[in-house]
Design a protein around this motif. Structure first.
Motif, mmCIF file in Angstrom:
data_model
loop_
_atom_site.group_PDB
_atom_site.id
_atom_site.type_symbol
_atom_site.label_atom_id
_atom_site.label_comp_id
_atom_site.label_asym_id
_atom_site.label_seq_id
_atom_site.Cartn_x
_atom_site.Cartn_y
_atom_site.Cartn_z
ATOM 1 N N GLU A 34 0.869 -1.171 0.000
ATOM 2 C CA GLU A 34 0.000 0.000 0.000
ATOM 3 C C GLU A 34 0.907 1.222 0.000
ATOM 4 O O GLU A 34 1.756 1.370 0.875
ATOM 5 C CB GLU A 34 -0.896 0.003 1.236
ATOM 6 C CG GLU A 34 -1.853 1.187 1.282
ATOM 7 C CD GLU A 34 -2.639 1.227 2.573
ATOM 8 O OE1 GLU A 34 -3.796 0.775 2.582
ATOM 9 O OE2 GLU A 34 -2.079 1.699 3.594
ATOM 10 N N VAL A 35 0.725 2.077 -0.979
ATOM 11 C CA VAL A 35 1.596 3.244 -1.142
ATOM 12 C C VAL A 35 0.786 4.517 -0.918
ATOM 13 O O VAL A 35 -0.239 4.733 -1.573
ATOM 14 C CB VAL A 35 2.228 3.266 -2.554
ATOM 15 C CG1 VAL A 35 3.172 4.455 -2.697
ATOM 16 C CG2 VAL A 35 2.960 1.966 -2.840
ATOM 17 N N VAL A 36 1.250 5.336 0.021
ATOM 18 C CA VAL A 36 0.630 6.644 0.254
ATOM 19 C C VAL A 36 1.597 7.701 -0.271
ATOM 20 O O VAL A 36 2.721 7.831 0.222
ATOM 21 C CB VAL A 36 0.334 6.875 1.748
ATOM 22 C CG1 VAL A 36 -0.267 8.263 1.953
ATOM 23 C CG2 VAL A 36 -0.599 5.799 2.278
ATOM 24 N N LYS A 37 1.157 8.441 -1.290
ATOM 25 C CA LYS A 37 2.015 9.450 -1.907
ATOM 26 C C LYS A 37 1.525 10.843 -1.518
ATOM 27 O O LYS A 37 0.350 11.185 -1.716
ATOM 28 C CB LYS A 37 1.980 9.285 -3.432
ATOM 29 C CG LYS A 37 2.928 10.221 -4.179
ATOM 30 C CD LYS A 37 2.691 10.184 -5.682
ATOM 31 C CE LYS A 37 3.137 8.855 -6.274
ATOM 32 N NZ LYS A 37 3.046 8.886 -7.773
ATOM 33 N N ASP A 38 2.414 11.645 -0.953
ATOM 34 C CA ASP A 38 2.099 13.011 -0.528
ATOM 35 C C ASP A 38 2.826 13.973 -1.463
ATOM 36 O O ASP A 38 4.051 14.116 -1.397
ATOM 37 C CB ASP A 38 2.549 13.218 0.923
ATOM 38 C CG ASP A 38 2.064 14.548 1.485
ATOM 39 O OD1 ASP A 38 1.470 15.326 0.719
ATOM 40 O OD2 ASP A 38 2.301 14.800 2.681
ATOM 41 N N ILE A 39 2.062 14.610 -2.359
ATOM 42 C CA ILE A 39 2.666 15.512 -3.341
ATOM 43 C C ILE A 39 2.460 16.951 -2.868
ATOM 44 O O ILE A 39 1.322 17.438 -2.789
ATOM 45 C CB ILE A 39 2.022 15.326 -4.727
ATOM 46 C CG1 ILE A 39 2.129 13.855 -5.155
ATOM 47 C CG2 ILE A 39 2.688 16.229 -5.762
ATOM 48 C CD1 ILE A 39 1.357 13.529 -6.404
ATOM 49 N N VAL B 194 12.446 12.039 -5.732
ATOM 50 C CA VAL B 194 12.480 13.215 -6.612
ATOM 51 C C VAL B 194 12.025 12.873 -8.026
ATOM 52 O O VAL B 194 11.829 13.768 -8.854
ATOM 53 C CB VAL B 194 13.901 13.821 -6.661
ATOM 54 C CG1 VAL B 194 14.270 14.405 -5.311
ATOM 55 C CG2 VAL B 194 14.921 12.783 -7.097
ATOM 56 N N ARG B 195 11.895 11.579 -8.322
ATOM 57 C CA ARG B 195 11.456 11.166 -9.654
ATOM 58 C C ARG B 195 10.203 10.321 -9.543
ATOM 59 O O ARG B 195 10.106 9.504 -8.648
ATOM 60 C CB ARG B 195 12.567 10.367 -10.358
ATOM 61 C CG ARG B 195 13.767 11.220 -10.743
ATOM 62 C CD ARG B 195 14.864 10.358 -11.344
ATOM 63 N NE ARG B 195 16.032 11.145 -11.676
ATOM 64 C CZ ARG B 195 17.177 10.635 -12.102
ATOM 65 N NH1 ARG B 195 17.290 9.328 -12.238
ATOM 66 N NH2 ARG B 195 18.198 11.404 -12.393
ATOM 67 N N PRO B 196 9.232 10.492 -10.456
ATOM 68 C CA PRO B 196 9.199 11.453 -11.573
ATOM 69 C C PRO B 196 8.987 12.896 -11.125
ATOM 70 O O PRO B 196 9.211 13.819 -11.885
ATOM 71 C CB PRO B 196 8.035 10.949 -12.426
ATOM 72 C CG PRO B 196 7.132 10.268 -11.464
ATOM 73 C CD PRO B 196 8.022 9.645 -10.427
#
Length: 544
Positions: A355-360, A418-420
């Motif tokens: 499970e991936v939580v991405k905070d942009i 830092v990518r993408p």
């Protein structure tokens, strides 16, 4: 007229029991440019002139393809085990004789005895290389000379094998596809059980019972030169900077379901991928107990790798085993999976889920995205080594426990990427795989060079208990959550980044002993020495 022809071509075939008409018919078939009978499909008829038996092998190949296409209805079985195109049984030959009024291509005399069998030299036989004629470089209808070990095409009167038999006086040849043995230039087939050991080395066979006993077998095998080797623990030839392939293969050979799947060709006979077929052949050769020598050359597998990867991985160029195993597993899965189902033996063994939580971060506020992501391998980040060392600490090597770097997957630790684009990530394991591949990110690339992190990772060889360090999914009803793992393979890098070499530590299950393997070098080692190395990639097996 027939006798003149025979003298002109040097044909020494003995004609006992055949009348004049059959003699003339056979000579005509060997030398006439006319195409084969219409009731035998043969797209290679233009070559039948020079290679008089190419119709026989092509017919064998076509029937093999037919056996694959309706394998659900009828497959032949040999040694308790089914093989693709293994339809040279007596019943099949009888039906062919009834259908065509004789043998499927032409009449060939079969003899139980041959005066040249004592010239067969098993010491020079090596079936690990590509099956190409050493003169024409063709892979059609290739025979191995059992006296000198070289490959030649065809056995007709104008073929390279026939010419070699006259020039060198070497008379015994085996067809590398049909496994039939012939005496040239006489042209008769040899039916002698003393040649079965050569057939087993050319194409190792395993029954279901053999596969079951592999991890219980403690017996050593003996090669022709008198040296001893353990089936499954044989060295692999480093053809040229291919140690990254060797350590990957040696590690994957410890994954029992994967190994068992590829030991039985009927499991993947529907698959036309050369990579799959060559990986299966290599697996059978590594685990074969009746090899003529105590090592295997992965030459044919490497050729299939170069072709499938479009030379991304090739002989003569050092590559990264982590990149290679990732490419290999994904490619094998893509080739093996059924058309409408995204499952294969690769996913059954190695696939887990995160499970991936991405905070942009944005100008005003951050946006969070949550998603599920399958994985075949988990990448672990090593802490940076100290930049400065005083005189007293110059010999100190930084160390970190495996449990510390596993916290990346506890669902709370933030990993910045830092990518993408710049984002803050949190990972949590939601499904554990049967076999867990861990990769230590030891190499860092920048604009100028590649840097290697020398940090040692302290890890347990047995009983890695994950539930004590990372949160795990709640098991379903009537299902037990298995959270303990045992190490079965450990790949190490020695030397400078971009140079150096790779070696592997692998466990032999039948005795629970550890072996260090580096190309052809195989030696027993102690479990505590496995943990004292700069580990780069590991495979853990879930305790059942």
């Amino acid at each position: 007229m027939a006798s003149k022809r025979e003298r002109a071509t040097g044909d020494r075939v003995e004609e006992e029991g055949l009348d004049f008409e059959s003699k003339r018919q056979r000579v005509d078939e060997d030398s006439s440019p006319s195409p084969p009978p219409v009731n035998i499909a043969n797209p290679l008829s233009g070559l039948a002139n020079n290679y008089a038996d190419i119709d026989e092998e092509e017919d064998y190949y076509q029937r093999a393809k037919g056996a694959v296409s309706d394998k659900r209805n009828g497959e032949s079985q040999q040694n308790g085990h089914k093989y693709e195109g293994d339809d040279d049984s007596d019943e099949e030959e009888d039906s062919n004789q009834q259908l065509f009024g004789g043998r499927s291509s032409r009449q060939v005399e079969v003899r139980k005895d041959c005066p040249y069998l004592d010239t067969v030299n098993r010491q020079v036989l090596d079936f690990d290389f590509e099956k190409f004629c050493s003169v024409s470089l063709s892979n059609l209808n290739v025979y191995a000379c059992l006296v000198c070990g070289k490959y030649y095409q065809g056995r007709g009167k104008k073929s390279h094998a026939y010419t070699h038999s006259l020039e060198a006086g070497h008379h015994v040849y085996i067809n590398l596809l049909t496994e039939k043995v012939f005496c040239l230039p006489d042209g008769y087939e040899i039916d002698d059980p003393s040649l079965d050991d050569i057939r087993h080395v050319l194409n190792p066979r395993f029954t279901a019972k053999d596969v079951e006993q592999l991890d219980k077998n403690k017996q050593w095998s003996r090669a022709l030169d008198g040296s001893s080797y353990l089936p499954g623990m044989v060295g692999l030839n480093n053809i040229k900077e291919t140690d990254f392939v060797n350590v990957t293969i040696q590690s994957l050979m410890r994954v029992t379901p994967l190994r068992n799947f590829f030991l039985i060709p009927e499991n993947y006979q529907h698959c036309e991928s050369q990579l799959v077929q060559r990986f299966g052949e290599l697996t059978r050769k590594i685990w074969h107990a009746r090899n003529f020598k105590g090592q295997v050359s992965p030459h044919e597998f490497l050729q299939a790798v170069m072709k499938a990867s479009k030379k991304r991985f090739r002989i003569g160029a050092q590559s990264d085993p982590v990149e290679f195993v990732s490419w290999l597993l994904n490619t094998l899965h893509a080739d093996l999976k059924p058309p409408k189902k995204n499952m294969s033996i690769i996913y059954e063994c190695f696939q887990g889920e995160l499970e991936v939580v991405k905070d942009i971060p944005n100008k005003n506020a951050s946006a969070k995205e949550t998603s599920k992501m399958p994985f075949l391998m988990l990448g672990l980040d090593l802490p940076p080594p100290p930049l400065f060392k005083d005189v007293m600490e110059k010999n100190i090597i930084p160390q970190v426990p495996l449990f510390n770097i596993l916290k990346k997957f506890d669902g709370e630790t933030i990993t910045e990427v830092v990518r993408p684009h710049i984002a803050r990530m949190q990972y949590r394991v939601t499904r554990l795989p049967k076999y867990m591949i861990l990769h230590m990110r030891r190499f860092t690339k920048n604009n100028f060079f590649v840097e290697k992190n020398p940090t040692l990772v302290n890890f347990p060889v047995k009983n890695l208990e994950l539930k004590d360090y990372i949160p795990l999914p709640t098991p379903k009803a009537n299902e037990k959550l298995r959270t303990k793992y045992d190490l079965i393979a450990n790949i190490v890098h020695d030397g400078k980044p971009g140079e150096g070499s790779y070696r592997a530590f692998v466990q032999r299950k039948s005795e629970e002993l550890w072996y260090e393997m580096q190309d052809l070098h195989v030696s027993e080692t102690l479990p505590h020495l496995v943990a004292l190395s700069e580990t780069y990639m590991q495979i853990y097996e879930q305790q059942q």
